[in-house]
Design a protein around this motif. Structure first.
Motif, PDB file in Angstrom:
ATOM      1  N   GLU A 165     -51.157  18.644 -54.745  1.00  0.00           N
ATOM      2  CA  GLU A 165     -50.175  19.305 -53.875  1.00  0.00           C
ATOM      3  C   GLU A 165     -50.743  20.584 -53.275  1.00  0.00           C
ATOM      4  N   SER A 166     -51.500  21.311 -54.085  1.00  0.00           N
ATOM      5  CA  SER A 166     -52.113  22.547 -53.590  1.00  0.00           C
ATOM      6  C   SER A 166     -53.132  22.246 -52.491  1.00  0.00           C
ATOM      7  N   LEU A 167     -53.886  21.179 -52.675  1.00  0.00           N
ATOM      8  CA  LEU A 167     -54.871  20.797 -51.657  1.00  0.00           C
ATOM      9  C   LEU A 167     -54.183  20.337 -50.382  1.00  0.00           C
ATOM     10  N   GLU A 168     -53.074  19.609 -50.520  1.00  0.00           N
ATOM     11  CA  GLU A 168     -52.346  19.159 -49.319  1.00  0.00           C
ATOM     12  C   GLU A 168     -51.818  20.360 -48.526  1.00  0.00           C
ATOM     13  N   THR A 173     -52.577  23.953 -43.810  1.00  0.00           N
ATOM     14  CA  THR A 173     -52.847  25.300 -43.284  1.00  0.00           C
ATOM     15  C   THR A 173     -54.120  25.303 -42.445  1.00  0.00           C
ATOM     16  N   LEU A 174     -55.152  24.581 -42.915  1.00  0.00           N
ATOM     17  CA  LEU A 174     -56.434  24.568 -42.213  1.00  0.00           C
ATOM     18  C   LEU A 174     -56.351  23.835 -40.878  1.00  0.00           C
ATOM     19  N   LYS A 175     -55.408  22.898 -40.756  1.00  0.00           N
ATOM     20  CA  LYS A 175     -55.304  22.137 -39.506  1.00  0.00           C
ATOM     21  C   LYS A 175     -54.956  23.029 -38.318  1.00  0.00           C
ATOM     22  N   GLY A 176     -54.335  24.129 -38.559  1.00  0.00           N
ATOM     23  CA  GLY A 176     -53.960  25.029 -37.463  1.00  0.00           C
ATOM     24  C   GLY A 176     -55.038  26.024 -37.124  1.00  0.00           C
ATOM     25  N   ILE A 184     -61.678  21.188 -44.001  1.00  0.00           N
ATOM     26  CA  ILE A 184     -60.655  20.143 -44.149  1.00  0.00           C
ATOM     27  C   ILE A 184     -61.266  18.890 -44.777  1.00  0.00           C
ATOM     28  N   ALA A 185     -62.451  18.527 -44.309  1.00  0.00           N
ATOM     29  CA  ALA A 185     -63.114  17.336 -44.843  1.00  0.00           C
ATOM     30  C   ALA A 185     -63.408  17.495 -46.334  1.00  0.00           C
ATOM     31  N   GLY A 186     -63.838  18.693 -46.733  1.00  0.00           N
ATOM     32  CA  GLY A 186     -64.112  18.946 -48.153  1.00  0.00           C
ATOM     33  C   GLY A 186     -62.848  18.867 -48.990  1.00  0.00           C
ATOM     34  N   ALA A 187     -61.746  19.425 -48.439  1.00  0.00           N
ATOM     35  CA  ALA A 187     -60.473  19.402 -49.165  1.00  0.00           C
ATOM     36  C   ALA A 187     -59.953  17.972 -49.302  1.00  0.00           C
ATOM     37  N   ILE A 188     -60.101  17.184 -48.211  1.00  0.00           N
ATOM     38  CA  ILE A 188     -59.646  15.791 -48.247  1.00  0.00           C
ATOM     39  C   ILE A 188     -60.461  14.995 -49.265  1.00  0.00           C
ATOM     40  N   GLU A 189     -61.758  15.254 -49.289  1.00  0.00           N
ATOM     41  CA  GLU A 189     -62.622  14.548 -50.244  1.00  0.00           C
ATOM     42  C   GLU A 189     -62.241  14.891 -51.692  1.00  0.00           C
TER      43      GLU A 189
END
Length: 257
Positions: A165-168, A173-176, A184-189
């Motif tokens: 949930e914290s990563l989501e 936040t990073l998308k903006g 974002i790619a690192g967080a998604i991974e």
């Protein structure tokens, strides 16, 4: 030459009058053979009665696979689980049984972990009459292990869910922001990895509960009889010579009066 060897200084021969020859021992044994027979037969019959009247015992086994992840990592090490079984849950089962039945648990319980596995084996030796008590004790212990490890699994899953949930939230936040593609790619991974861990938990699996061995494991009647015969022979000889000794002492005391 022989006379020289058998003498001591002063020309005196050594006194062997107090020594007991093998012939004297055999003669003593023959005189007291009835004592030997009585002791030998008594001990042998006692061993036979013990071997005949002892109830057959069987081995009862339970087997569980403790909770683990897909990568083989255990939620709790098997050694820790066994230590908890021995120091906490087994004493609790013994106390409950004593309170209900008014006597201690009529069988022992042991635990072992086959090397390099997540298996824990419960073992008990008991008669068929105690089979229900064994089954109840094993079931209670398995339930304790399962309940405890389910709580551990839930705790780790909740921790992983909070991280996801914290990563989501971080991804949203990073998308903006500009130039945040790599973050974002690192967080998604990382989120994908955590989701895989979340789905990779396996709870306790009960494989066998209180399975009775096909063959009895005790008593070993042939061994009991062999030991009874050996013990009867040794005790018979001992008592025979002690009885001769007692008679000799009494005669000596009587003649000294």
């Amino acid at each position: 030459m022989n006379d020289t060897q058998n003498t001591i200084p002063g020309g005196q021969r050594p006194d062997y009058s107090d020594e007991i020859s093998l012939v004297d021992l055999v003669a003593t044994f023959i005189r007291r053979r009835r004592v030997f027979y009585v002791v030998f037969i008594t001990v042998t019959l006692a061993g036979l009665a013990y071997a005949v009247w002892m109830p057959d015992e069987y081995e009862y086994s339970s087997l569980i696979q403790i909770a683990q992840k897909d990568n083989g990592e255990f939620v709790q090490p098997p050694e820790t689980t066994i230590a908890t079984l021995e120091s906490r849950w087994l004493p609790e089962v013994q106390t409950i049984y004593r309170e209900k039945q008014g006597r201690k648990l009529p069988f022992d319980l042991s635990f072992n972990n086959p090397e390099s596995t997540g298996l824990i084996r419960f073992s008990s030796s008991a008669t068929k009459d105690d089979g229900k008590a064994v089954s109840a004790a094993h079931s209670a212990l398995v339930k304790s292990v399962k309940g405890h490890q389910d709580v551990l699994v839930e705790g780790k899953q909740e921790s992983l869910k909070r991280q996801i949930e914290s990563l989501e939230s971080a991804i949203d936040t990073l998308k903006g922001e500009k130039d945040a593609g790599e973050a974002i790619a690192g967080a998604i991974e990382r989120r994908s990895r955590l989701e895989g861990e979340l789905e990779g938990f396996h709870g306790v699996e009960v494989l066998v509960t209180s399975r009775q061995s096909a063959e009895k494991i005790a008593p070993k009647r042939s061994l009991i009889m062999v030991l009874a015969v050996l013990l009867g022979g040794m005790l018979g000889v001992f008592v025979a010579f002690m009885s001769e000794f007692a008679v000799t002492v009494r005669e000596h005391l009587a003649s000294a009066r």
